[in-house]
Design a protein around this motif. Structure first.
Motif, PDB file in Angstrom:
ATOM      1  N   VAL A 289      -4.615 -86.478 -58.045  1.00  0.00           N
ATOM      2  CA  VAL A 289      -4.446 -85.453 -59.076  1.00  0.00           C
ATOM      3  C   VAL A 289      -4.410 -84.087 -58.395  1.00  0.00           C
ATOM      4  CG1 VAL A 289      -5.569 -86.809 -60.877  1.00  0.00           C
ATOM      5  CG2 VAL A 289      -6.929 -85.246 -59.491  1.00  0.00           C
ATOM      6  N   PRO A 290      -3.658 -83.123 -58.958  1.00  0.00           N
ATOM      7  CA  PRO A 290      -3.589 -81.790 -58.347  1.00  0.00           C
ATOM      8  C   PRO A 290      -4.865 -80.998 -58.593  1.00  0.00           C
ATOM      9  CG  PRO A 290      -2.358 -81.824 -60.406  1.00  0.00           C
ATOM     10  CD  PRO A 290      -2.808 -83.231 -60.162  1.00  0.00           C
ATOM     11  N   ALA A 291      -5.199 -80.150 -57.650  1.00  0.00           N
ATOM     12  CA  ALA A 291      -6.346 -79.239 -57.775  1.00  0.00           C
ATOM     13  C   ALA A 291      -5.961 -77.921 -57.107  1.00  0.00           C
ATOM     14  CB  ALA A 291      -7.590 -79.831 -57.121  1.00  0.00           C
ATOM     15  N   LEU A 292      -6.755 -76.890 -57.337  1.00  0.00           N
ATOM     16  CA  LEU A 292      -6.436 -75.578 -56.787  1.00  0.00           C
ATOM     17  C   LEU A 292      -6.446 -75.571 -55.264  1.00  0.00           C
ATOM     18  CD1 LEU A 292      -8.416 -73.222 -59.197  1.00  0.00           C
ATOM     19  CD2 LEU A 292      -5.965 -73.711 -59.185  1.00  0.00           C
ATOM     20  N   ASP A 293      -7.283 -76.403 -54.672  1.00  0.00           N
ATOM     21  CA  ASP A 293      -7.387 -76.430 -53.212  1.00  0.00           C
ATOM     22  C   ASP A 293      -6.590 -77.572 -52.596  1.00  0.00           C
ATOM     23  OD1 ASP A 293      -8.932 -78.431 -54.218  1.00  0.00           O
ATOM     24  OD2 ASP A 293     -10.761 -77.917 -53.112  1.00  0.00           O
ATOM     25  N   GLY A 294      -5.605 -78.074 -53.318  1.00  0.00           N
ATOM     26  CA  GLY A 294      -4.788 -79.169 -52.816  1.00  0.00           C
ATOM     27  C   GLY A 294      -4.884 -80.364 -53.728  1.00  0.00           C
ATOM     28  N   GLN A 295      -4.895 -81.561 -53.168  1.00  0.00           N
ATOM     29  CA  GLN A 295      -4.998 -82.784 -53.946  1.00  0.00           C
ATOM     30  C   GLN A 295      -6.397 -83.354 -53.865  1.00  0.00           C
ATOM     31  OE1 GLN A 295      -1.901 -85.448 -52.600  1.00  0.00           O
ATOM     32  NE2 GLN A 295      -0.583 -84.891 -54.326  1.00  0.00           N
ATOM     33  N   THR A 296      -6.767 -84.050 -54.911  1.00  0.00           N
ATOM     34  CA  THR A 296      -8.019 -84.795 -54.910  1.00  0.00           C
ATOM     35  C   THR A 296      -7.731 -86.111 -55.623  1.00  0.00           C
ATOM     36  OG1 THR A 296     -10.389 -84.701 -55.421  1.00  0.00           O
ATOM     37  CG2 THR A 296      -8.862 -83.833 -57.088  1.00  0.00           C
ATOM     38  N   SER A 297      -8.647 -87.044 -55.587  1.00  0.00           N
ATOM     39  CA  SER A 297      -8.400 -88.352 -56.191  1.00  0.00           C
ATOM     40  C   SER A 297      -9.493 -88.698 -57.182  1.00  0.00           C
ATOM     41  CB  SER A 297      -8.311 -89.436 -55.110  1.00  0.00           C
ATOM     42  OG  SER A 297      -9.543 -89.549 -54.419  1.00  0.00           O
ATOM     43  N   ILE A 298      -9.128 -89.503 -58.152  1.00  0.00           N
ATOM     44  CA  ILE A 298     -10.101 -90.038 -59.094  1.00  0.00           C
ATOM     45  C   ILE A 298      -9.872 -91.540 -59.205  1.00  0.00           C
ATOM     46  CG2 ILE A 298     -10.352 -87.919 -60.430  1.00  0.00           C
ATOM     47  CD1 ILE A 298      -8.482 -89.032 -62.501  1.00  0.00           C
ATOM     48  N   LYS A 299     -10.907 -92.258 -59.545  1.00  0.00           N
ATOM     49  CA  LYS A 299     -10.826 -93.718 -59.657  1.00  0.00           C
ATOM     50  C   LYS A 299     -10.713 -94.078 -61.129  1.00  0.00           C
ATOM     51  CE  LYS A 299     -13.068 -97.987 -58.149  1.00  0.00           C
ATOM     52  NZ  LYS A 299     -11.882 -98.409 -57.378  1.00  0.00           N
ATOM     53  N   LEU A 300      -9.593 -94.692 -61.492  1.00  0.00           N
ATOM     54  CA  LEU A 300      -9.419 -95.158 -62.861  1.00  0.00           C
ATOM     55  C   LEU A 300     -10.058 -96.533 -62.994  1.00  0.00           C
ATOM     56  CD1 LEU A 300      -5.679 -94.399 -63.756  1.00  0.00           C
ATOM     57  CD2 LEU A 300      -7.695 -93.074 -64.334  1.00  0.00           C
TER      58      LEU A 300
END
Length: 375
Positions: A289-300
């Protein structure tokens, strides 16, 4: 101590029109201004309270938030409605409402002061549009404007070097002339000296005796990280030049932030809607997922439903007053595939044939509730 109701502070009812709110503020602010009450801490606190109340109720968005949430609408620790960096300096509010620093000539002691004394220049407003990224990360911008500036040849005096300055013969140095019509007297600005109360035998050739010249200038402005639409920055001394050597006014820059293609902002928090395939939603997956400091991830997790929200703490916007960062809220949008091939359709039909109905508990519950409507 608990804050007083803003309507109570200004002495107006909750249905008061903007003009009534401004009128009430003008009257009370002039009464409790620190310059009129030197050393009076109570008057100083009331003046600050009046500025806060007026700022909240004179802005339609802030007023709507206050009417709904009360003072909690402006608590930056818990509310997304405290936008634009909180409340501004009450002195700035006063100057903006009254326009400049000579208002006390009209309110205090009931008389006008010496018209020949230096007078502060007017404040200026400049509306600036910035990008979402500039608002979030902060930036430096340059403001180009044309404004009355001090005349350098005469240094703002309005007179040629060596010129003699004397009281205006038409008004005797008062800056006003009085005329009578029957029993009524009228005072008006002296047309000979334009209210200055003085005349020079050799006005400055560069400015025509005004002491000011129109001049274009560029002003560098530092925009802090975390500002939002409605944030107001003050650049001291960059307003219009004063008269007769008086100080310049201030420049107020009002910011307008362009919307972002992905993020929506609520206070210091961000909202982002991320599409995922129905396969990932059903089986579970790690997604970027996009974030202000680049990409981050989440676990569905398996069985993630449309509209499920994930909160990423501290991944929002930096608070303009230094109170940490907001959060990033990710809303899951399960995307139904289109343009299926014949093979894909066949596989889905096979899957449907294997379903017993227990795989969709929400559908079961819904149709149980609606059973009577289908009979």
């Amino acid at each position: 101590m608990a804050k007083r109701d803003y309507y109570e502070v200004l002495g107006v009812d909750r249905q008061a029109e903007p003009d009534a709110i401004k009128k009430a503020y003008r009257k009370l602010a002039a009464t409790h201004h620190p310059d009129k009450n030197p050393g009076d801490k109570t008057a100083e606190e009331k003046f600050k309270e009046l500025g806060e109340a007026y700022e909240a109720l004179s802005d339609p968005q802030k007023r709507a938030a206050y009417d709904q949430y009360g003072h909690a609408a402006f608590d930056r620790r818990s509310s997304p409605f405290a936008r634009g960096g909180g409340f501004h300096d009450p002195m700035d509010i006063f100057r903006e409402v009254f326009g400049g620093g000579s208002i006390f000539d009209d309110f205090f002691n009931g008389v006008r002061s010496d018209p020949t004394r230096p007078q502060r220049g007017d404040d200026l407003r400049y509306d600036m549009e910035i990008t979402f990224e500039e608002a979030v990360h902060g930036c430096e911008k340059e403001v180009s404007l044309t404004r009355p500036d001090r005349c350098e040849p005469c240094r703002g005096s309005g007179a040629e070097v060596g010129s003699r300055v004397s009281n205006c013969p038409a008004c005797g140095g008062r800056g006003q002339v009085v005329s009578s019509r029957g029993f009524i007297s009228f005072a008006q600005t002296c047309p000979h000296c334009q209210g200055a109360g003085r005349v020079v035998d050799k006005p400055c050739a560069a400015c025509g005796g005004s002491g000011r010249q129109e001049r274009s200038s560029k002003i560098k402005l530092r925009i802090p990280a975390g500002v939002d639409t409605g944030s107001r920055l003050r650049s001291s001394g960059n307003g219009e030049a004063g008269f007769r050597g008086g100080p310049a006014g201030d420049l107020y820059v009002v910011l307008h932030v362009k919307p972002h293609a992905i993020f929506q902002r609520e206070g210091d928090d961000l909202l982002c809607e991320v599409p995922v395939s129905f396969v990932d939603a059903a089986l579970g997956a790690d997604i970027e997922v996009p974030a202000l400091d680049g990409q981050t991830s989440i676990k569905l997790p398996a069985g993630t439903q449309p509209g499920t929200m994930f909160r990423l703490k501290g991944k929002g916007i930096k608070n303009v007053q230094g109170y940490g960062h907001g959060d990033l809220h990710v809303r899951i949008n399960v995307e139904v595939p289109t343009h299926l091939s014949s093979v894909q359709k066949a596989k889905l039909q096979e899957f449907a044939a294997l379903c017993s109905g227990t795989e969709n508990p929400m559908s079961q519950t819904f149709f149980e509730k609606a059973k009577s409507l289908f009979q």
